[in-house]
Write a protein that holds these residues in place. Structure first.
Motif, short mmCIF file in Angstrom:
data_model
loop_
_atom_site.label_atom_id
_atom_site.label_comp_id
_atom_site.label_asym_id
_atom_site.label_seq_id
_atom_site.Cartn_x
_atom_site.Cartn_y
_atom_site.Cartn_z
N GLY A 92 0.79 -1.24 0.00
CA GLY A 92 0.00 0.00 0.00
C GLY A 92 0.81 1.28 0.00
O GLY A 92 0.37 2.28 -0.57
N TRP A 93 1.96 1.27 0.65
CA TRP A 93 2.76 2.49 0.71
C TRP A 93 3.94 2.45 -0.25
O TRP A 93 4.10 3.32 -1.10
CB TRP A 93 3.25 2.75 2.13
N VAL A 94 4.79 1.42 -0.12
CA VAL A 94 6.03 1.42 -0.88
C VAL A 94 5.80 1.11 -2.36
O VAL A 94 6.22 1.89 -3.23
CB VAL A 94 7.06 0.43 -0.28
N ALA A 95 5.12 0.02 -2.67
CA ALA A 95 4.91 -0.35 -4.07
C ALA A 95 4.10 0.70 -4.81
O ALA A 95 4.40 1.04 -5.96
CB ALA A 95 4.24 -1.72 -4.18
N MET A 96 3.09 1.24 -4.15
CA MET A 96 2.27 2.27 -4.82
C MET A 96 3.03 3.58 -4.98
O MET A 96 2.88 4.28 -5.99
CB MET A 96 0.96 2.49 -4.06
N SER A 97 3.88 3.91 -4.01
CA SER A 97 4.73 5.10 -4.16
C SER A 97 5.69 4.93 -5.33
O SER A 97 5.88 5.85 -6.14
CB SER A 97 5.52 5.37 -2.87
N ALA A 99 5.16 3.03 -7.87
CA ALA A 99 4.35 3.03 -9.09
C ALA A 99 4.14 4.45 -9.60
O ALA A 99 4.27 4.70 -10.81
CB ALA A 99 2.99 2.36 -8.83
N VAL A 100 3.83 5.38 -8.72
CA VAL A 100 3.65 6.78 -9.14
C VAL A 100 4.93 7.32 -9.76
O VAL A 100 4.92 7.91 -10.85
CB VAL A 100 3.19 7.66 -7.95
N ILE A 101 6.05 7.08 -9.11
CA ILE A 101 7.34 7.57 -9.63
C ILE A 101 7.64 6.91 -10.97
O ILE A 101 8.03 7.58 -11.93
CB ILE A 101 8.46 7.29 -8.61
N TYR A 102 7.47 5.59 -11.05
CA TYR A 102 7.78 4.86 -12.29
C TYR A 102 6.88 5.30 -13.43
O TYR A 102 7.32 5.33 -14.58
CB TYR A 102 7.66 3.35 -12.07
N LEU A 103 5.62 5.62 -13.15
CA LEU A 103 4.74 6.10 -14.21
C LEU A 103 5.25 7.41 -14.79
O LEU A 103 5.32 7.58 -16.01
CB LEU A 103 3.32 6.28 -13.67
N PHE A 104 5.63 8.35 -13.93
CA PHE A 104 6.13 9.63 -14.43
C PHE A 104 7.50 9.50 -15.10
O PHE A 104 7.79 10.21 -16.06
CB PHE A 104 6.19 10.67 -13.31
N GLU A 105 8.32 8.58 -14.61
CA GLU A 105 9.64 8.37 -15.21
C GLU A 105 9.58 7.46 -16.43
O GLU A 105 10.59 7.22 -17.07
CB GLU A 105 10.61 7.79 -14.18
N GLN A 106 8.41 6.92 -16.71
CA GLN A 106 8.17 6.03 -17.84
C GLN A 106 9.08 4.80 -17.79
O GLN A 106 9.63 4.36 -18.80
CB GLN A 106 8.32 6.78 -19.17
N ARG A 107 9.21 4.26 -16.59
CA ARG A 107 9.98 3.03 -16.41
C ARG A 107 9.09 1.83 -16.69
O ARG A 107 7.88 1.92 -16.67
CB ARG A 107 10.55 2.96 -15.00
N SER A 108 9.70 0.69 -16.89
CA SER A 108 8.95 -0.49 -17.32
C SER A 108 8.18 -1.13 -16.17
O SER A 108 8.57 -1.03 -15.00
CB SER A 108 9.90 -1.53 -17.93
N LEU A 109 7.12 -1.81 -16.54
CA LEU A 109 6.34 -2.58 -15.59
C LEU A 109 7.22 -3.67 -14.96
O LEU A 109 7.13 -3.94 -13.77
CB LEU A 109 5.12 -3.21 -16.28
N ARG A 110 8.07 -4.28 -15.76
CA ARG A 110 8.94 -5.35 -15.26
C ARG A 110 9.87 -4.82 -14.16
O ARG A 110 10.03 -5.47 -13.12
CB ARG A 110 9.76 -5.95 -16.39
N LEU A 111 10.46 -3.64 -14.34
CA LEU A 111 11.32 -3.07 -13.31
C LEU A 111 10.52 -2.78 -12.04
O LEU A 111 10.98 -3.05 -10.94
CB LEU A 111 12.00 -1.80 -13.82
N TRP A 112 9.30 -2.25 -12.21
CA TRP A 112 8.46 -1.99 -11.06
C TRP A 112 8.13 -3.30 -10.32
O TRP A 112 8.18 -3.35 -9.09
CB TRP A 112 7.16 -1.28 -11.47
N LEU A 113 7.83 -4.35 -11.06
CA LEU A 113 7.52 -5.63 -10.43
C LEU A 113 8.71 -6.19 -9.67
O LEU A 113 8.55 -6.72 -8.55
CB LEU A 113 7.04 -6.64 -11.48
N ILE A 114 9.91 -6.06 -10.22
CA ILE A 114 11.11 -6.55 -9.54
C ILE A 114 11.35 -5.76 -8.26
O ILE A 114 11.50 -6.32 -7.18
CB ILE A 114 12.34 -6.50 -10.46
N ASN A 115 11.40 -4.43 -8.38
CA ASN A 115 11.72 -3.60 -7.23
C ASN A 115 10.60 -3.59 -6.19
O ASN A 115 10.86 -3.69 -4.99
CB ASN A 115 12.05 -2.18 -7.67
N SER A 116 9.37 -3.50 -6.62
CA SER A 116 8.25 -3.52 -5.68
C SER A 116 8.08 -4.90 -5.06
O SER A 116 7.74 -5.01 -3.87
CB SER A 116 6.95 -3.11 -6.38
N GLY A 117 8.31 -5.94 -5.84
CA GLY A 117 8.24 -7.29 -5.30
C GLY A 117 9.21 -7.49 -4.16
O GLY A 117 8.86 -8.07 -3.12
N TYR A 118 10.43 -6.99 -4.34
CA TYR A 118 11.41 -7.07 -3.25
C TYR A 118 10.90 -6.34 -2.01
O TYR A 118 10.98 -6.87 -0.89
CB TYR A 118 12.76 -6.50 -3.68
#
Length: 134
Positions: A92-97, A99-118
Motif C-alpha cells: 500500500g505504501w512502498v509499491a504504490m509510491s 508506481a507513481v514515480i515509475y509512471l512519471f519516469e516512464q519506467r517499465s512494468l517489469r522493473l516496477w515488479l522486480i523492485n516492488s516485489g522485493y
C-alpha cells in the motif's frame, strides 16, 4: 499518547533479514539480469560502484525501515498482525509510491515488479519477525 516501545533485537534481526532478502533478490539466482537490463545497467557499471558505501548505506536504510515498521506495529503485536502490517506497508505504501514515480519516469512494468516485489517480500518478512518476537 502512548510511548512507543521498540524491541531492538527484533529490529536488528528484521533489518538483517531484509538485507539478506535483497542480496538474494538482486543476485543471479533470481532477478539480477532482468533488473540490470530494465534499469539500464551493465555488470561493469555495477562493479564500478563503491560497494562498501552502497552496502553500508543500504543496511542503515534497512535499520531505519525496521525501526519505523516496529513503531507502527507496536509492542503487543502478533505474528499475524506483523505479517499483515508488513504486507500492507509493502503493497500500500512502498509499491504504490514506486508506481507513481515509475509512471512519471516512464519506467517499465517489469522493473516496477522486480523492485516492488522485493519491497513487499522484505516488509512482510520484517513484519513477521517484529510481530513474532516477544
Amino acid at each position: 499518547m502512548d510511548q512507543v516501545q521498540i524491541n531492538y533485537g527484533a529490529v536488528g534481526a528484521a533489518a538483517l533479514l531484509s538485507f539478506v532478502i535483497g542480496g538474494l533478490w538482486y543476485s543471479p539466482i533470481l532477478f539480477a539480469q532482468s533488473w540490470m537490463r530494465e534499469a539500464g545497467l551493465d555488470e561493469a557499471q555495477t562493479r564500478s560502484a563503491n560497494m562498501a558505501k552502497v552496502f553500508g548505506l543500504s543496511f542503515i536504510c534497512s535499520i531505519v525501515m525496521a525501526l519505523n515498521l516496529a513503531a507502527f506495529i507496536g509492542a503487543k503485536a502478533s505474528l499475524g498482525f506483523g505479517v499483515f502490517a508488513g504486507a500492507a506497508t509493502g503493497i500500500g505504501w512502498v509499491a504504490m509510491s514506486l508506481a507513481v514515480i515509475y509512471l512519471f519516469e516512464q519506467r517499465s512494468l517489469r522493473l516496477w515488479l522486480i523492485n516492488s516485489g522485493y519491497q513487499v517480500v522484505s516488509y512482510t518478512a520484517m513484519g513477521a519477525v517484529i510481530g513474532a518476537w516477544k
